[in-house]
Write an enzyme that holds these catalytic residues in place. Structure first.
Site, short mmCIF file in Angstrom:
data_model
loop_
_atom_site.label_atom_id
_atom_site.label_comp_id
_atom_site.label_asym_id
_atom_site.label_seq_id
_atom_site.Cartn_x
_atom_site.Cartn_y
_atom_site.Cartn_z
N HIS A 173 40.30 -17.13 129.15
CA HIS A 173 39.68 -15.84 129.49
C HIS A 173 38.47 -15.52 128.62
O HIS A 173 37.73 -14.58 128.92
CB HIS A 173 40.71 -14.70 129.44
CG HIS A 173 41.09 -14.25 128.07
ND1 HIS A 173 42.28 -14.59 127.47
CD2 HIS A 173 40.44 -13.47 127.17
CE1 HIS A 173 42.35 -14.04 126.28
NE2 HIS A 173 41.24 -13.35 126.07
N GLN B 62 42.03 -6.76 119.99
CA GLN B 62 40.75 -7.11 120.59
C GLN B 62 39.93 -7.97 119.65
O GLN B 62 39.81 -7.67 118.47
CB GLN B 62 39.96 -5.84 120.93
CG GLN B 62 40.61 -4.94 121.93
CD GLN B 62 41.36 -3.81 121.28
OE1 GLN B 62 41.77 -3.92 120.14
NE2 GLN B 62 41.57 -2.73 122.02
N GLY B 63 39.38 -9.06 120.17
CA GLY B 63 38.55 -9.94 119.37
C GLY B 63 39.29 -11.10 118.78
O GLY B 63 38.70 -12.07 118.30
N ASP B 64 40.64 -11.02 118.77
CA ASP B 64 41.45 -12.16 118.31
C ASP B 64 41.70 -13.14 119.44
O ASP B 64 42.22 -14.24 119.21
CB ASP B 64 42.80 -11.66 117.76
CG ASP B 64 42.64 -10.84 116.50
OD1 ASP B 64 41.85 -11.25 115.63
OD2 ASP B 64 43.29 -9.80 116.38
N SER B 65 41.39 -12.74 120.66
CA SER B 65 41.62 -13.58 121.84
C SER B 65 41.13 -15.00 121.62
O SER B 65 40.04 -15.22 121.11
CB SER B 65 40.91 -12.99 123.05
OG SER B 65 41.52 -11.80 123.47
N ASP C 88 48.12 -16.82 133.43
CA ASP C 88 48.82 -18.10 133.31
C ASP C 88 47.81 -19.22 133.03
O ASP C 88 46.66 -19.15 133.47
CB ASP C 88 49.57 -18.40 134.62
CG ASP C 88 50.74 -19.34 134.42
OD1 ASP C 88 51.11 -19.60 133.25
OD2 ASP C 88 51.31 -19.80 135.44
#
Length: 379
Positions: free
Chosen positions: A196, A329-332, A237
């Site tokens: 993502h 947020q931002g650790d994705s 997924d």
């Protein structure tokens, strides 16, 4: 404001580590005065001026006891004649489609020996605004009030990159601007991240070997990006992606690959995962400039489905029931590690560190994910 891509369009800001070398041609536009103390223009005007070295600019403004700081740069012709002027203040100075500066001040307009002064868009206070702007970019499915792409660790503490040498910070460039994600070094030329983080990406600036998100270490640019072919943006997924680097990372005590688990490796409930990154320290809060880490226990998928009914076998949850500790947020795309092995990739969640809503991670050892990583990176 309606952004139609024709009459209105978002300008990209320069990445935080870039400079404006002397001689860079900048286009400055506005409706300011066409001569010093003259009248403003009724039509949009533009002028092209070259950046001037800090040394030369400093000599000009030292004569009138004005300081040119590291947060500024100058542009103009030493012989004068072309410049921004009164009424252009706050306008953009652009090169190669990227805003490098903001019209700030000068002595008069277009005077010989006095180039105009611009605020660098890489100035830390401007980057603070960048973080606010891009934090509105959602990285997960809307029905889950997902983590946004630009955020921090919640309930963690500052750590050294020497203890997390596999951690990478990703600045991702799209047609609409930039946003940040995390990643991990899995070999000297591959970065593992979340799928993502990569849709619509044109280029990724990978920073490794630094405690900080925007300075230090080594930065490698890449346009060789892949996402899992089964990635589903609605359910999250198969949320896994790869970045192939054009040059190899040279390992040292701040840059080193993380081990990946064997296919099918089980993750017992209660396994303590260490999650690291530069994400937000509170839901909808500011992102961190310094690397942070938090330890959270895993849950069974049966328990996690009480919070997320769409949970699949390619995911694992981790968090504490009372909330207060989580990725954000931002650790994705960042790593979730146990026993020096990366078991998860930060994927999504409802808010950050909310009671009853653990963070969800792509399960690296899931056969469909682990085989894809091996087939596409050799790791």
């Amino acid at each position: 404001m309606k952004i139609d891509g024709i009459n209105t369009r978002i300008i990209s800001l320069a990445p935080s580590w870039t400079t404006v070398p002397a001689g860079t041609i900048l286009t400055v536009s506005g409706w300011g005065k066409t001569t010093e103390n003259g009248t403003v223009s009724s039509s949009l005007m533009a002028v092209r001026v070259p950046a001037v070295s800090s040394e030369d600019c400093g000599k000009s403004y030292n004569n009138i006891h004005m300081e040119i700081t590291i947060n500024m740069f100058c542009a103009g012709f030493l012989e004068g004649g072309k410049d921004s002027c009164q009424g252009d203040s706050g306008s953009a100075a652009v090169s190669d489609g990227i805003q490098r500066g903001i019209v700030s001040f000068g002595k008069g307009c277009a005077r010989p020996g006095y180039p105009s002064v611009y605020t660098k868009t890489t100035y830390r206070k401007v980057n603070y605004l960048r973080k606010i702007i891009i934090s509105d970019v959602l990285c997960k499915k809307h029905a889950q009030s997902n983590k946004t792409i630009d955020g921090k660790i919640v309930g963690g503490s500052e750590v050294s990159i020497k203890d997390y040498p596999y951690q990478a910070h990703l600045l991702i460039e799209t047609d609409k601007g930039y946003y940040g994600c995390g990643g991990s070094i899995i070999s000297n030329n591959y970065i593992l991240t979340a799928a993502h983080c990569l849709p619509n990406a044109k280029k990724v600036y990978v920073r490794v070997g630094s405690d900080y998100a925007d300075i230090g270490g080594e930065v490698i640019q890449s346009t060789d990006l892949k996402t899992h072919p089964k990635y589903n943006s609605k359910t999250s997924d198969f949320d896994v992606g790869l970045i192939r680097l054009p040059s190899n990372i040279v390992y040292d005590d701040t840059k080193r690959a993380i081990k990946l688990p064997a296919k099918g490796t089980d993750i017992p409930s209660g396994t303590r995962l260490i999650v690291s990154g530069w994400g937000a320290t509170s839901e909808n809060g500011d992102s961190s400039d310094v690397l942070l880490a938090v330890t959270v226990p895993t849950l069974t998928n049966a328990r996690c489905r009480l919070s997320y009914r769409s949970l699949t076998g390619n995911m694992v949850c981790a968090g504490v029931p009372q909330g207060g500790k989580d990725s954000c947020q931002g650790d994705s795309g960042g790593p979730a590690v146990a026993s020096s092995t990366q078991l998860g990739i930060v994927s999504f969640g409802v808010g950050c560190a909310r009671p009853g809503f653990p963070g969800v991670y792509a399960r690296v050892a899931s056969p469909g994910i682990r085989d894809w990583i091996k087939d596409n990176s050799g790791v």
